[in-house]
Design an enzyme around this catalytic site. Structure first.
Site, PDB file in Angstrom:
ATOM      1  N   HIS A 141      -1.314   4.049   6.530  1.00 49.38           N
ATOM      2  CA  HIS A 141      -1.680   5.151   7.423  1.00 49.38           C
ATOM      3  C   HIS A 141      -2.443   4.706   8.672  1.00 49.38           C
ATOM      4  O   HIS A 141      -2.633   5.496   9.589  1.00 49.38           O
ATOM      5  CB  HIS A 141      -2.381   6.260   6.643  1.00 49.38           C
ATOM      6  CG  HIS A 141      -1.419   6.853   5.653  1.00 49.38           C
ATOM      7  ND1 HIS A 141      -0.206   7.382   6.044  1.00 49.38           N
ATOM      8  CD2 HIS A 141      -1.446   6.918   4.305  1.00 49.38           C
ATOM      9  CE1 HIS A 141       0.453   7.771   4.967  1.00 49.38           C
ATOM     10  NE2 HIS A 141      -0.267   7.502   3.903  1.00 49.38           N
ATOM     11  N   HIS A 145      -2.353   6.614  -6.139  1.00 48.66           N
ATOM     12  CA  HIS A 145      -1.820   7.780  -5.450  1.00 48.66           C
ATOM     13  C   HIS A 145      -2.815   8.929  -5.472  1.00 48.66           C
ATOM     14  O   HIS A 145      -3.174   9.427  -6.535  1.00 48.66           O
ATOM     15  CB  HIS A 145      -0.462   8.256  -5.994  1.00 48.66           C
ATOM     16  CG  HIS A 145       0.360   8.865  -4.899  1.00 48.66           C
ATOM     17  ND1 HIS A 145       0.128  10.121  -4.421  1.00 48.66           N
ATOM     18  CD2 HIS A 145       1.341   8.347  -4.139  1.00 48.66           C
ATOM     19  CE1 HIS A 145       0.960  10.356  -3.423  1.00 48.66           C
ATOM     20  NE2 HIS A 145       1.710   9.292  -3.225  1.00 48.66           N
ATOM     21  N   THR A 162       5.225   9.317  -1.320  1.00 51.11           N
ATOM     22  CA  THR A 162       5.927   9.121  -2.590  1.00 51.11           C
ATOM     23  C   THR A 162       5.570  10.277  -3.527  1.00 51.11           C
ATOM     24  O   THR A 162       4.404  10.533  -3.776  1.00 51.11           O
ATOM     25  CB  THR A 162       5.507   7.772  -3.224  1.00 51.11           C
ATOM     26  OG1 THR A 162       5.560   6.779  -2.210  1.00 51.11           O
ATOM     27  CG2 THR A 162       6.415   7.390  -4.360  1.00 51.11           C
ATOM     28  N   ARG A 174       9.319   1.449   4.445  1.00 50.26           N
ATOM     29  CA  ARG A 174      10.280   2.512   4.140  1.00 50.26           C
ATOM     30  C   ARG A 174      11.580   2.276   4.886  1.00 50.26           C
ATOM     31  O   ARG A 174      11.578   1.673   5.957  1.00 50.26           O
ATOM     32  CB  ARG A 174       9.713   3.876   4.543  1.00 50.26           C
ATOM     33  CG  ARG A 174       8.705   4.416   3.567  1.00 50.26           C
ATOM     34  CD  ARG A 174       8.193   5.769   4.018  1.00 50.26           C
ATOM     35  NE  ARG A 174       7.434   6.404   2.960  1.00 50.26           N
ATOM     36  CZ  ARG A 174       7.952   7.247   2.076  1.00 50.26           C
ATOM     37  NH1 ARG A 174       9.215   7.595   2.128  1.00 50.26           N
ATOM     38  NH2 ARG A 174       7.191   7.771   1.137  1.00 50.26           N
ATOM     39  N   GLU A 217       2.208   0.533 -12.534  1.00 49.10           N
ATOM     40  CA  GLU A 217       1.260   1.318 -11.746  1.00 49.10           C
ATOM     41  C   GLU A 217       1.435   2.764 -12.176  1.00 49.10           C
ATOM     42  O   GLU A 217       2.502   3.368 -11.979  1.00 49.10           O
ATOM     43  CB  GLU A 217       1.499   1.183 -10.236  1.00 49.10           C
ATOM     44  CG  GLU A 217       0.437   1.990  -9.476  1.00 49.10           C
ATOM     45  CD  GLU A 217       0.529   1.878  -7.963  1.00 49.10           C
ATOM     46  OE1 GLU A 217       1.046   0.882  -7.436  1.00 49.10           O
ATOM     47  OE2 GLU A 217       0.065   2.844  -7.305  1.00 49.10           O
ATOM     48  N   ASN A 223      -4.161   0.025   0.788  1.00 47.43           N
ATOM     49  CA  ASN A 223      -2.872   0.339   1.413  1.00 47.43           C
ATOM     50  C   ASN A 223      -3.122   0.688   2.890  1.00 47.43           C
ATOM     51  O   ASN A 223      -3.902   1.592   3.198  1.00 47.43           O
ATOM     52  CB  ASN A 223      -2.263   1.536   0.658  1.00 47.43           C
ATOM     53  CG  ASN A 223      -0.927   1.960   1.219  1.00 47.43           C
ATOM     54  OD1 ASN A 223      -0.755   2.039   2.434  1.00 47.43           O
ATOM     55  ND2 ASN A 223       0.008   2.268   0.353  1.00 47.43           N
ATOM     56  N   GLU A 235       5.342  -2.482  -1.216  1.00 45.93           N
ATOM     57  CA  GLU A 235       5.891  -1.329  -1.917  1.00 45.93           C
ATOM     58  C   GLU A 235       7.259  -1.036  -1.327  1.00 45.93           C
ATOM     59  O   GLU A 235       7.416  -1.061  -0.095  1.00 45.93           O
ATOM     60  CB  GLU A 235       4.955  -0.158  -1.619  1.00 45.93           C
ATOM     61  CG  GLU A 235       4.690   0.744  -2.767  1.00 45.93           C
ATOM     62  CD  GLU A 235       3.787   1.860  -2.318  1.00 45.93           C
ATOM     63  OE1 GLU A 235       2.587   1.593  -2.150  1.00 45.93           O
ATOM     64  OE2 GLU A 235       4.290   2.970  -2.102  1.00 45.93           O
ATOM     65  N   ARG A 257       8.877   4.543   9.046  1.00 47.64           N
ATOM     66  CA  ARG A 257       8.047   5.575   9.702  1.00 47.64           C
ATOM     67  C   ARG A 257       6.610   5.113   9.953  1.00 47.64           C
ATOM     68  O   ARG A 257       5.919   5.664  10.778  1.00 47.64           O
ATOM     69  CB  ARG A 257       8.041   6.868   8.891  1.00 47.64           C
ATOM     70  CG  ARG A 257       7.276   6.765   7.616  1.00 47.64           C
ATOM     71  CD  ARG A 257       7.116   8.104   6.970  1.00 47.64           C
ATOM     72  NE  ARG A 257       8.378   8.573   6.420  1.00 47.64           N
ATOM     73  CZ  ARG A 257       8.453   9.423   5.392  1.00 47.64           C
ATOM     74  NH1 ARG A 257       7.348   9.897   4.863  1.00 47.64           N
ATOM     75  NH2 ARG A 257       9.602   9.810   4.923  1.00 47.64           N
ATOM     76  N   HIS A 288       3.945  -0.250   2.511  1.00 44.43           N
ATOM     77  CA  HIS A 288       5.220   0.313   2.047  1.00 44.43           C
ATOM     78  C   HIS A 288       6.210   0.246   3.198  1.00 44.43           C
ATOM     79  O   HIS A 288       6.048   0.942   4.198  1.00 44.43           O
ATOM     80  CB  HIS A 288       4.978   1.765   1.612  1.00 44.43           C
ATOM     81  CG  HIS A 288       6.181   2.441   1.019  1.00 44.43           C
ATOM     82  ND1 HIS A 288       6.107   3.687   0.433  1.00 44.43           N
ATOM     83  CD2 HIS A 288       7.483   2.063   0.918  1.00 44.43           C
ATOM     84  CE1 HIS A 288       7.307   4.034  -0.002  1.00 44.43           C
ATOM     85  NE2 HIS A 288       8.168   3.074   0.289  1.00 44.43           N
TER      86      HIS A 288
HETATM   87  N1  PXP Z   1       0.587   3.667  -4.977  1.00 40.70           N
HETATM   88  C1  PXP Z   1       1.827   4.015  -4.586  1.00 40.70           C
HETATM   89  C2  PXP Z   1       2.968   3.575  -5.427  1.00 40.70           C
HETATM   90  C3  PXP Z   1       2.040   4.775  -3.414  1.00 40.70           C
HETATM   91  O1  PXP Z   1       3.278   5.129  -3.052  1.00 40.70           O
HETATM   92  C4  PXP Z   1       0.918   5.127  -2.637  1.00 40.70           C
HETATM   93  C5  PXP Z   1       1.133   5.882  -1.359  1.00 40.70           C
HETATM   94  O2  PXP Z   1       1.775   5.079  -0.431  1.00 40.70           O
HETATM   95  C6  PXP Z   1      -0.346   4.717  -3.065  1.00 40.70           C
HETATM   96  C7  PXP Z   1      -0.491   4.019  -4.251  1.00 40.70           C
HETATM   97  C8  PXP Z   1      -1.577   5.030  -2.284  1.00 40.70           C
HETATM   98  O3  PXP Z   1      -1.750   6.407  -2.278  1.00 40.70           O
HETATM   99  P1  PXP Z   1      -2.835   7.050  -1.318  1.00 40.70           P
HETATM  100  O4  PXP Z   1      -2.429   6.737   0.080  1.00 40.70           O
HETATM  101  O5  PXP Z   1      -2.761   8.497  -1.650  1.00 40.70           O
HETATM  102  O6  PXP Z   1      -4.152   6.417  -1.670  1.00 40.70           O
END
Ligand code: PXP
Length: 240
Positions: A10, A191, A101, A45, A151, A7, A70, A49, A43
């Site tokens: 960030h 997550h 999330t 949003r 998931e 992902n 996402e 953001r 993601h």
């Molecule tokens: N899965 C989902 C559905 C999420 O919302 C997120 C966070 O955006 C992640 C996985 C990844 O989480 P993390 O950034 O804590 O690894």
């Protein structure tokens, strides 16, 4: 063998902190693929953001593995997904005020809504994953709505403050995975997973096919890359 999907949200968070154009999550996605990641997640949003519409478009053009978008199950996002064509959509709950999330979808409470979003996406040839808490009732409801993949939300496990709490939360994940397997659903987890807490999955949850991980990878990249970045700037400054 399990797959890592990265992902890149960030990377975009750091960019947005300055409102300029670096670091670019699209470049990070390319590097993640070069390192062996088998999918990229972003993601989009409602408030944009971190990831924005340009990122999503470029990711669609450049990701060579699998692009997982996402998003909240709202009309605006369903239309963007259908027009963009990610390989996969993960439906997540979304609140404006949350930092990240915060929990899984309450599929049971809004079955018709999620079913119709899933039908529209699947009609456009997009696989659909539902992000749910490790709760067999939510998994069963997701199956009724036509989810291809579940998931399982690992946030409560990741947030555990003691070994016994982690063991209890992990037990919920294992039970949830067994329930998803009964419905022949593919299983992902994600997550809050990091370089320490992910280890438990290897032996105890072989059913998990995909690991969706973002924040801990970006956090580690900042630290493991910091020394080199400083050295390179010193070389420039010393050359003045
Ligand atoms: N899965 C989902 C559905 C999420 O919302 C997120 C966070 O955006 C992640 C996985 C990844 O989480 P993390 O950034 O804590 O690894």
């Amino acid at each position: 063998m399990a797959r890592l999907v990265v992902n890149v949200d960030h990377v975009a968070t750091v960019r947005q902190a300055r409102g300029i154009d670096e670091p670019d999550p699209v470049l990070a996605a390319g590097l993640a693929e070069l390192a062996g990641a088998e999918g990229i997640i972003c993601h989009l949003r409602e408030d944009r953001r971190h990831i924005n519409d340009r990122d999503l478009r470029l990711l669609r053009d450049t990701v060579k593995t699998k692009l997982n978008m996402e998003m909240a199950a709202v009309d605006e996002m369903v239309e963007i997904a259908i027009n963009t064509g990610p390989d996969l959509v993960t439906l997540v709950p979304e609140k404006r005020e949350e930092l990240t999330t915060e929990g899984g979808l309450d599929v049971k409470a809004k079955e018709e809504h999620y079913k119709s979003s899933a039908e529209r996406l699947k009609g456009a040839g997009i696989e659909v994953s539902f992000f749910v808490d490790p709760d067999p009732l939510q998994i069963e409801a997701s199956h009724r709505c036509g989810a291809d993949i579940i998931e399982i939300h690992t946030g409560h496990y990741s947030d555990a403050r003691s070994e016994s709490e982690a063991t209890e939360q992990f037990g919920r994940i294992v039970t949830a995975a067994e329930s998803a397997a009964e419905f022949d659903l593919k299983i992902s987890v994600g997550h809050g997973l990091n370089y320490v807490n992910v280890k438990r999955f290897r032996t105890l949850l072989p059913r998990a096919e995909e690991y969706s991980i973002g924040h801990s990878i970006v956090a580690r990249a900042v630290l493991v890359g910091f020394e080199r970045a400083v050295r390179e700037m010193i070389e420039l400054v010393k050359g003045f």
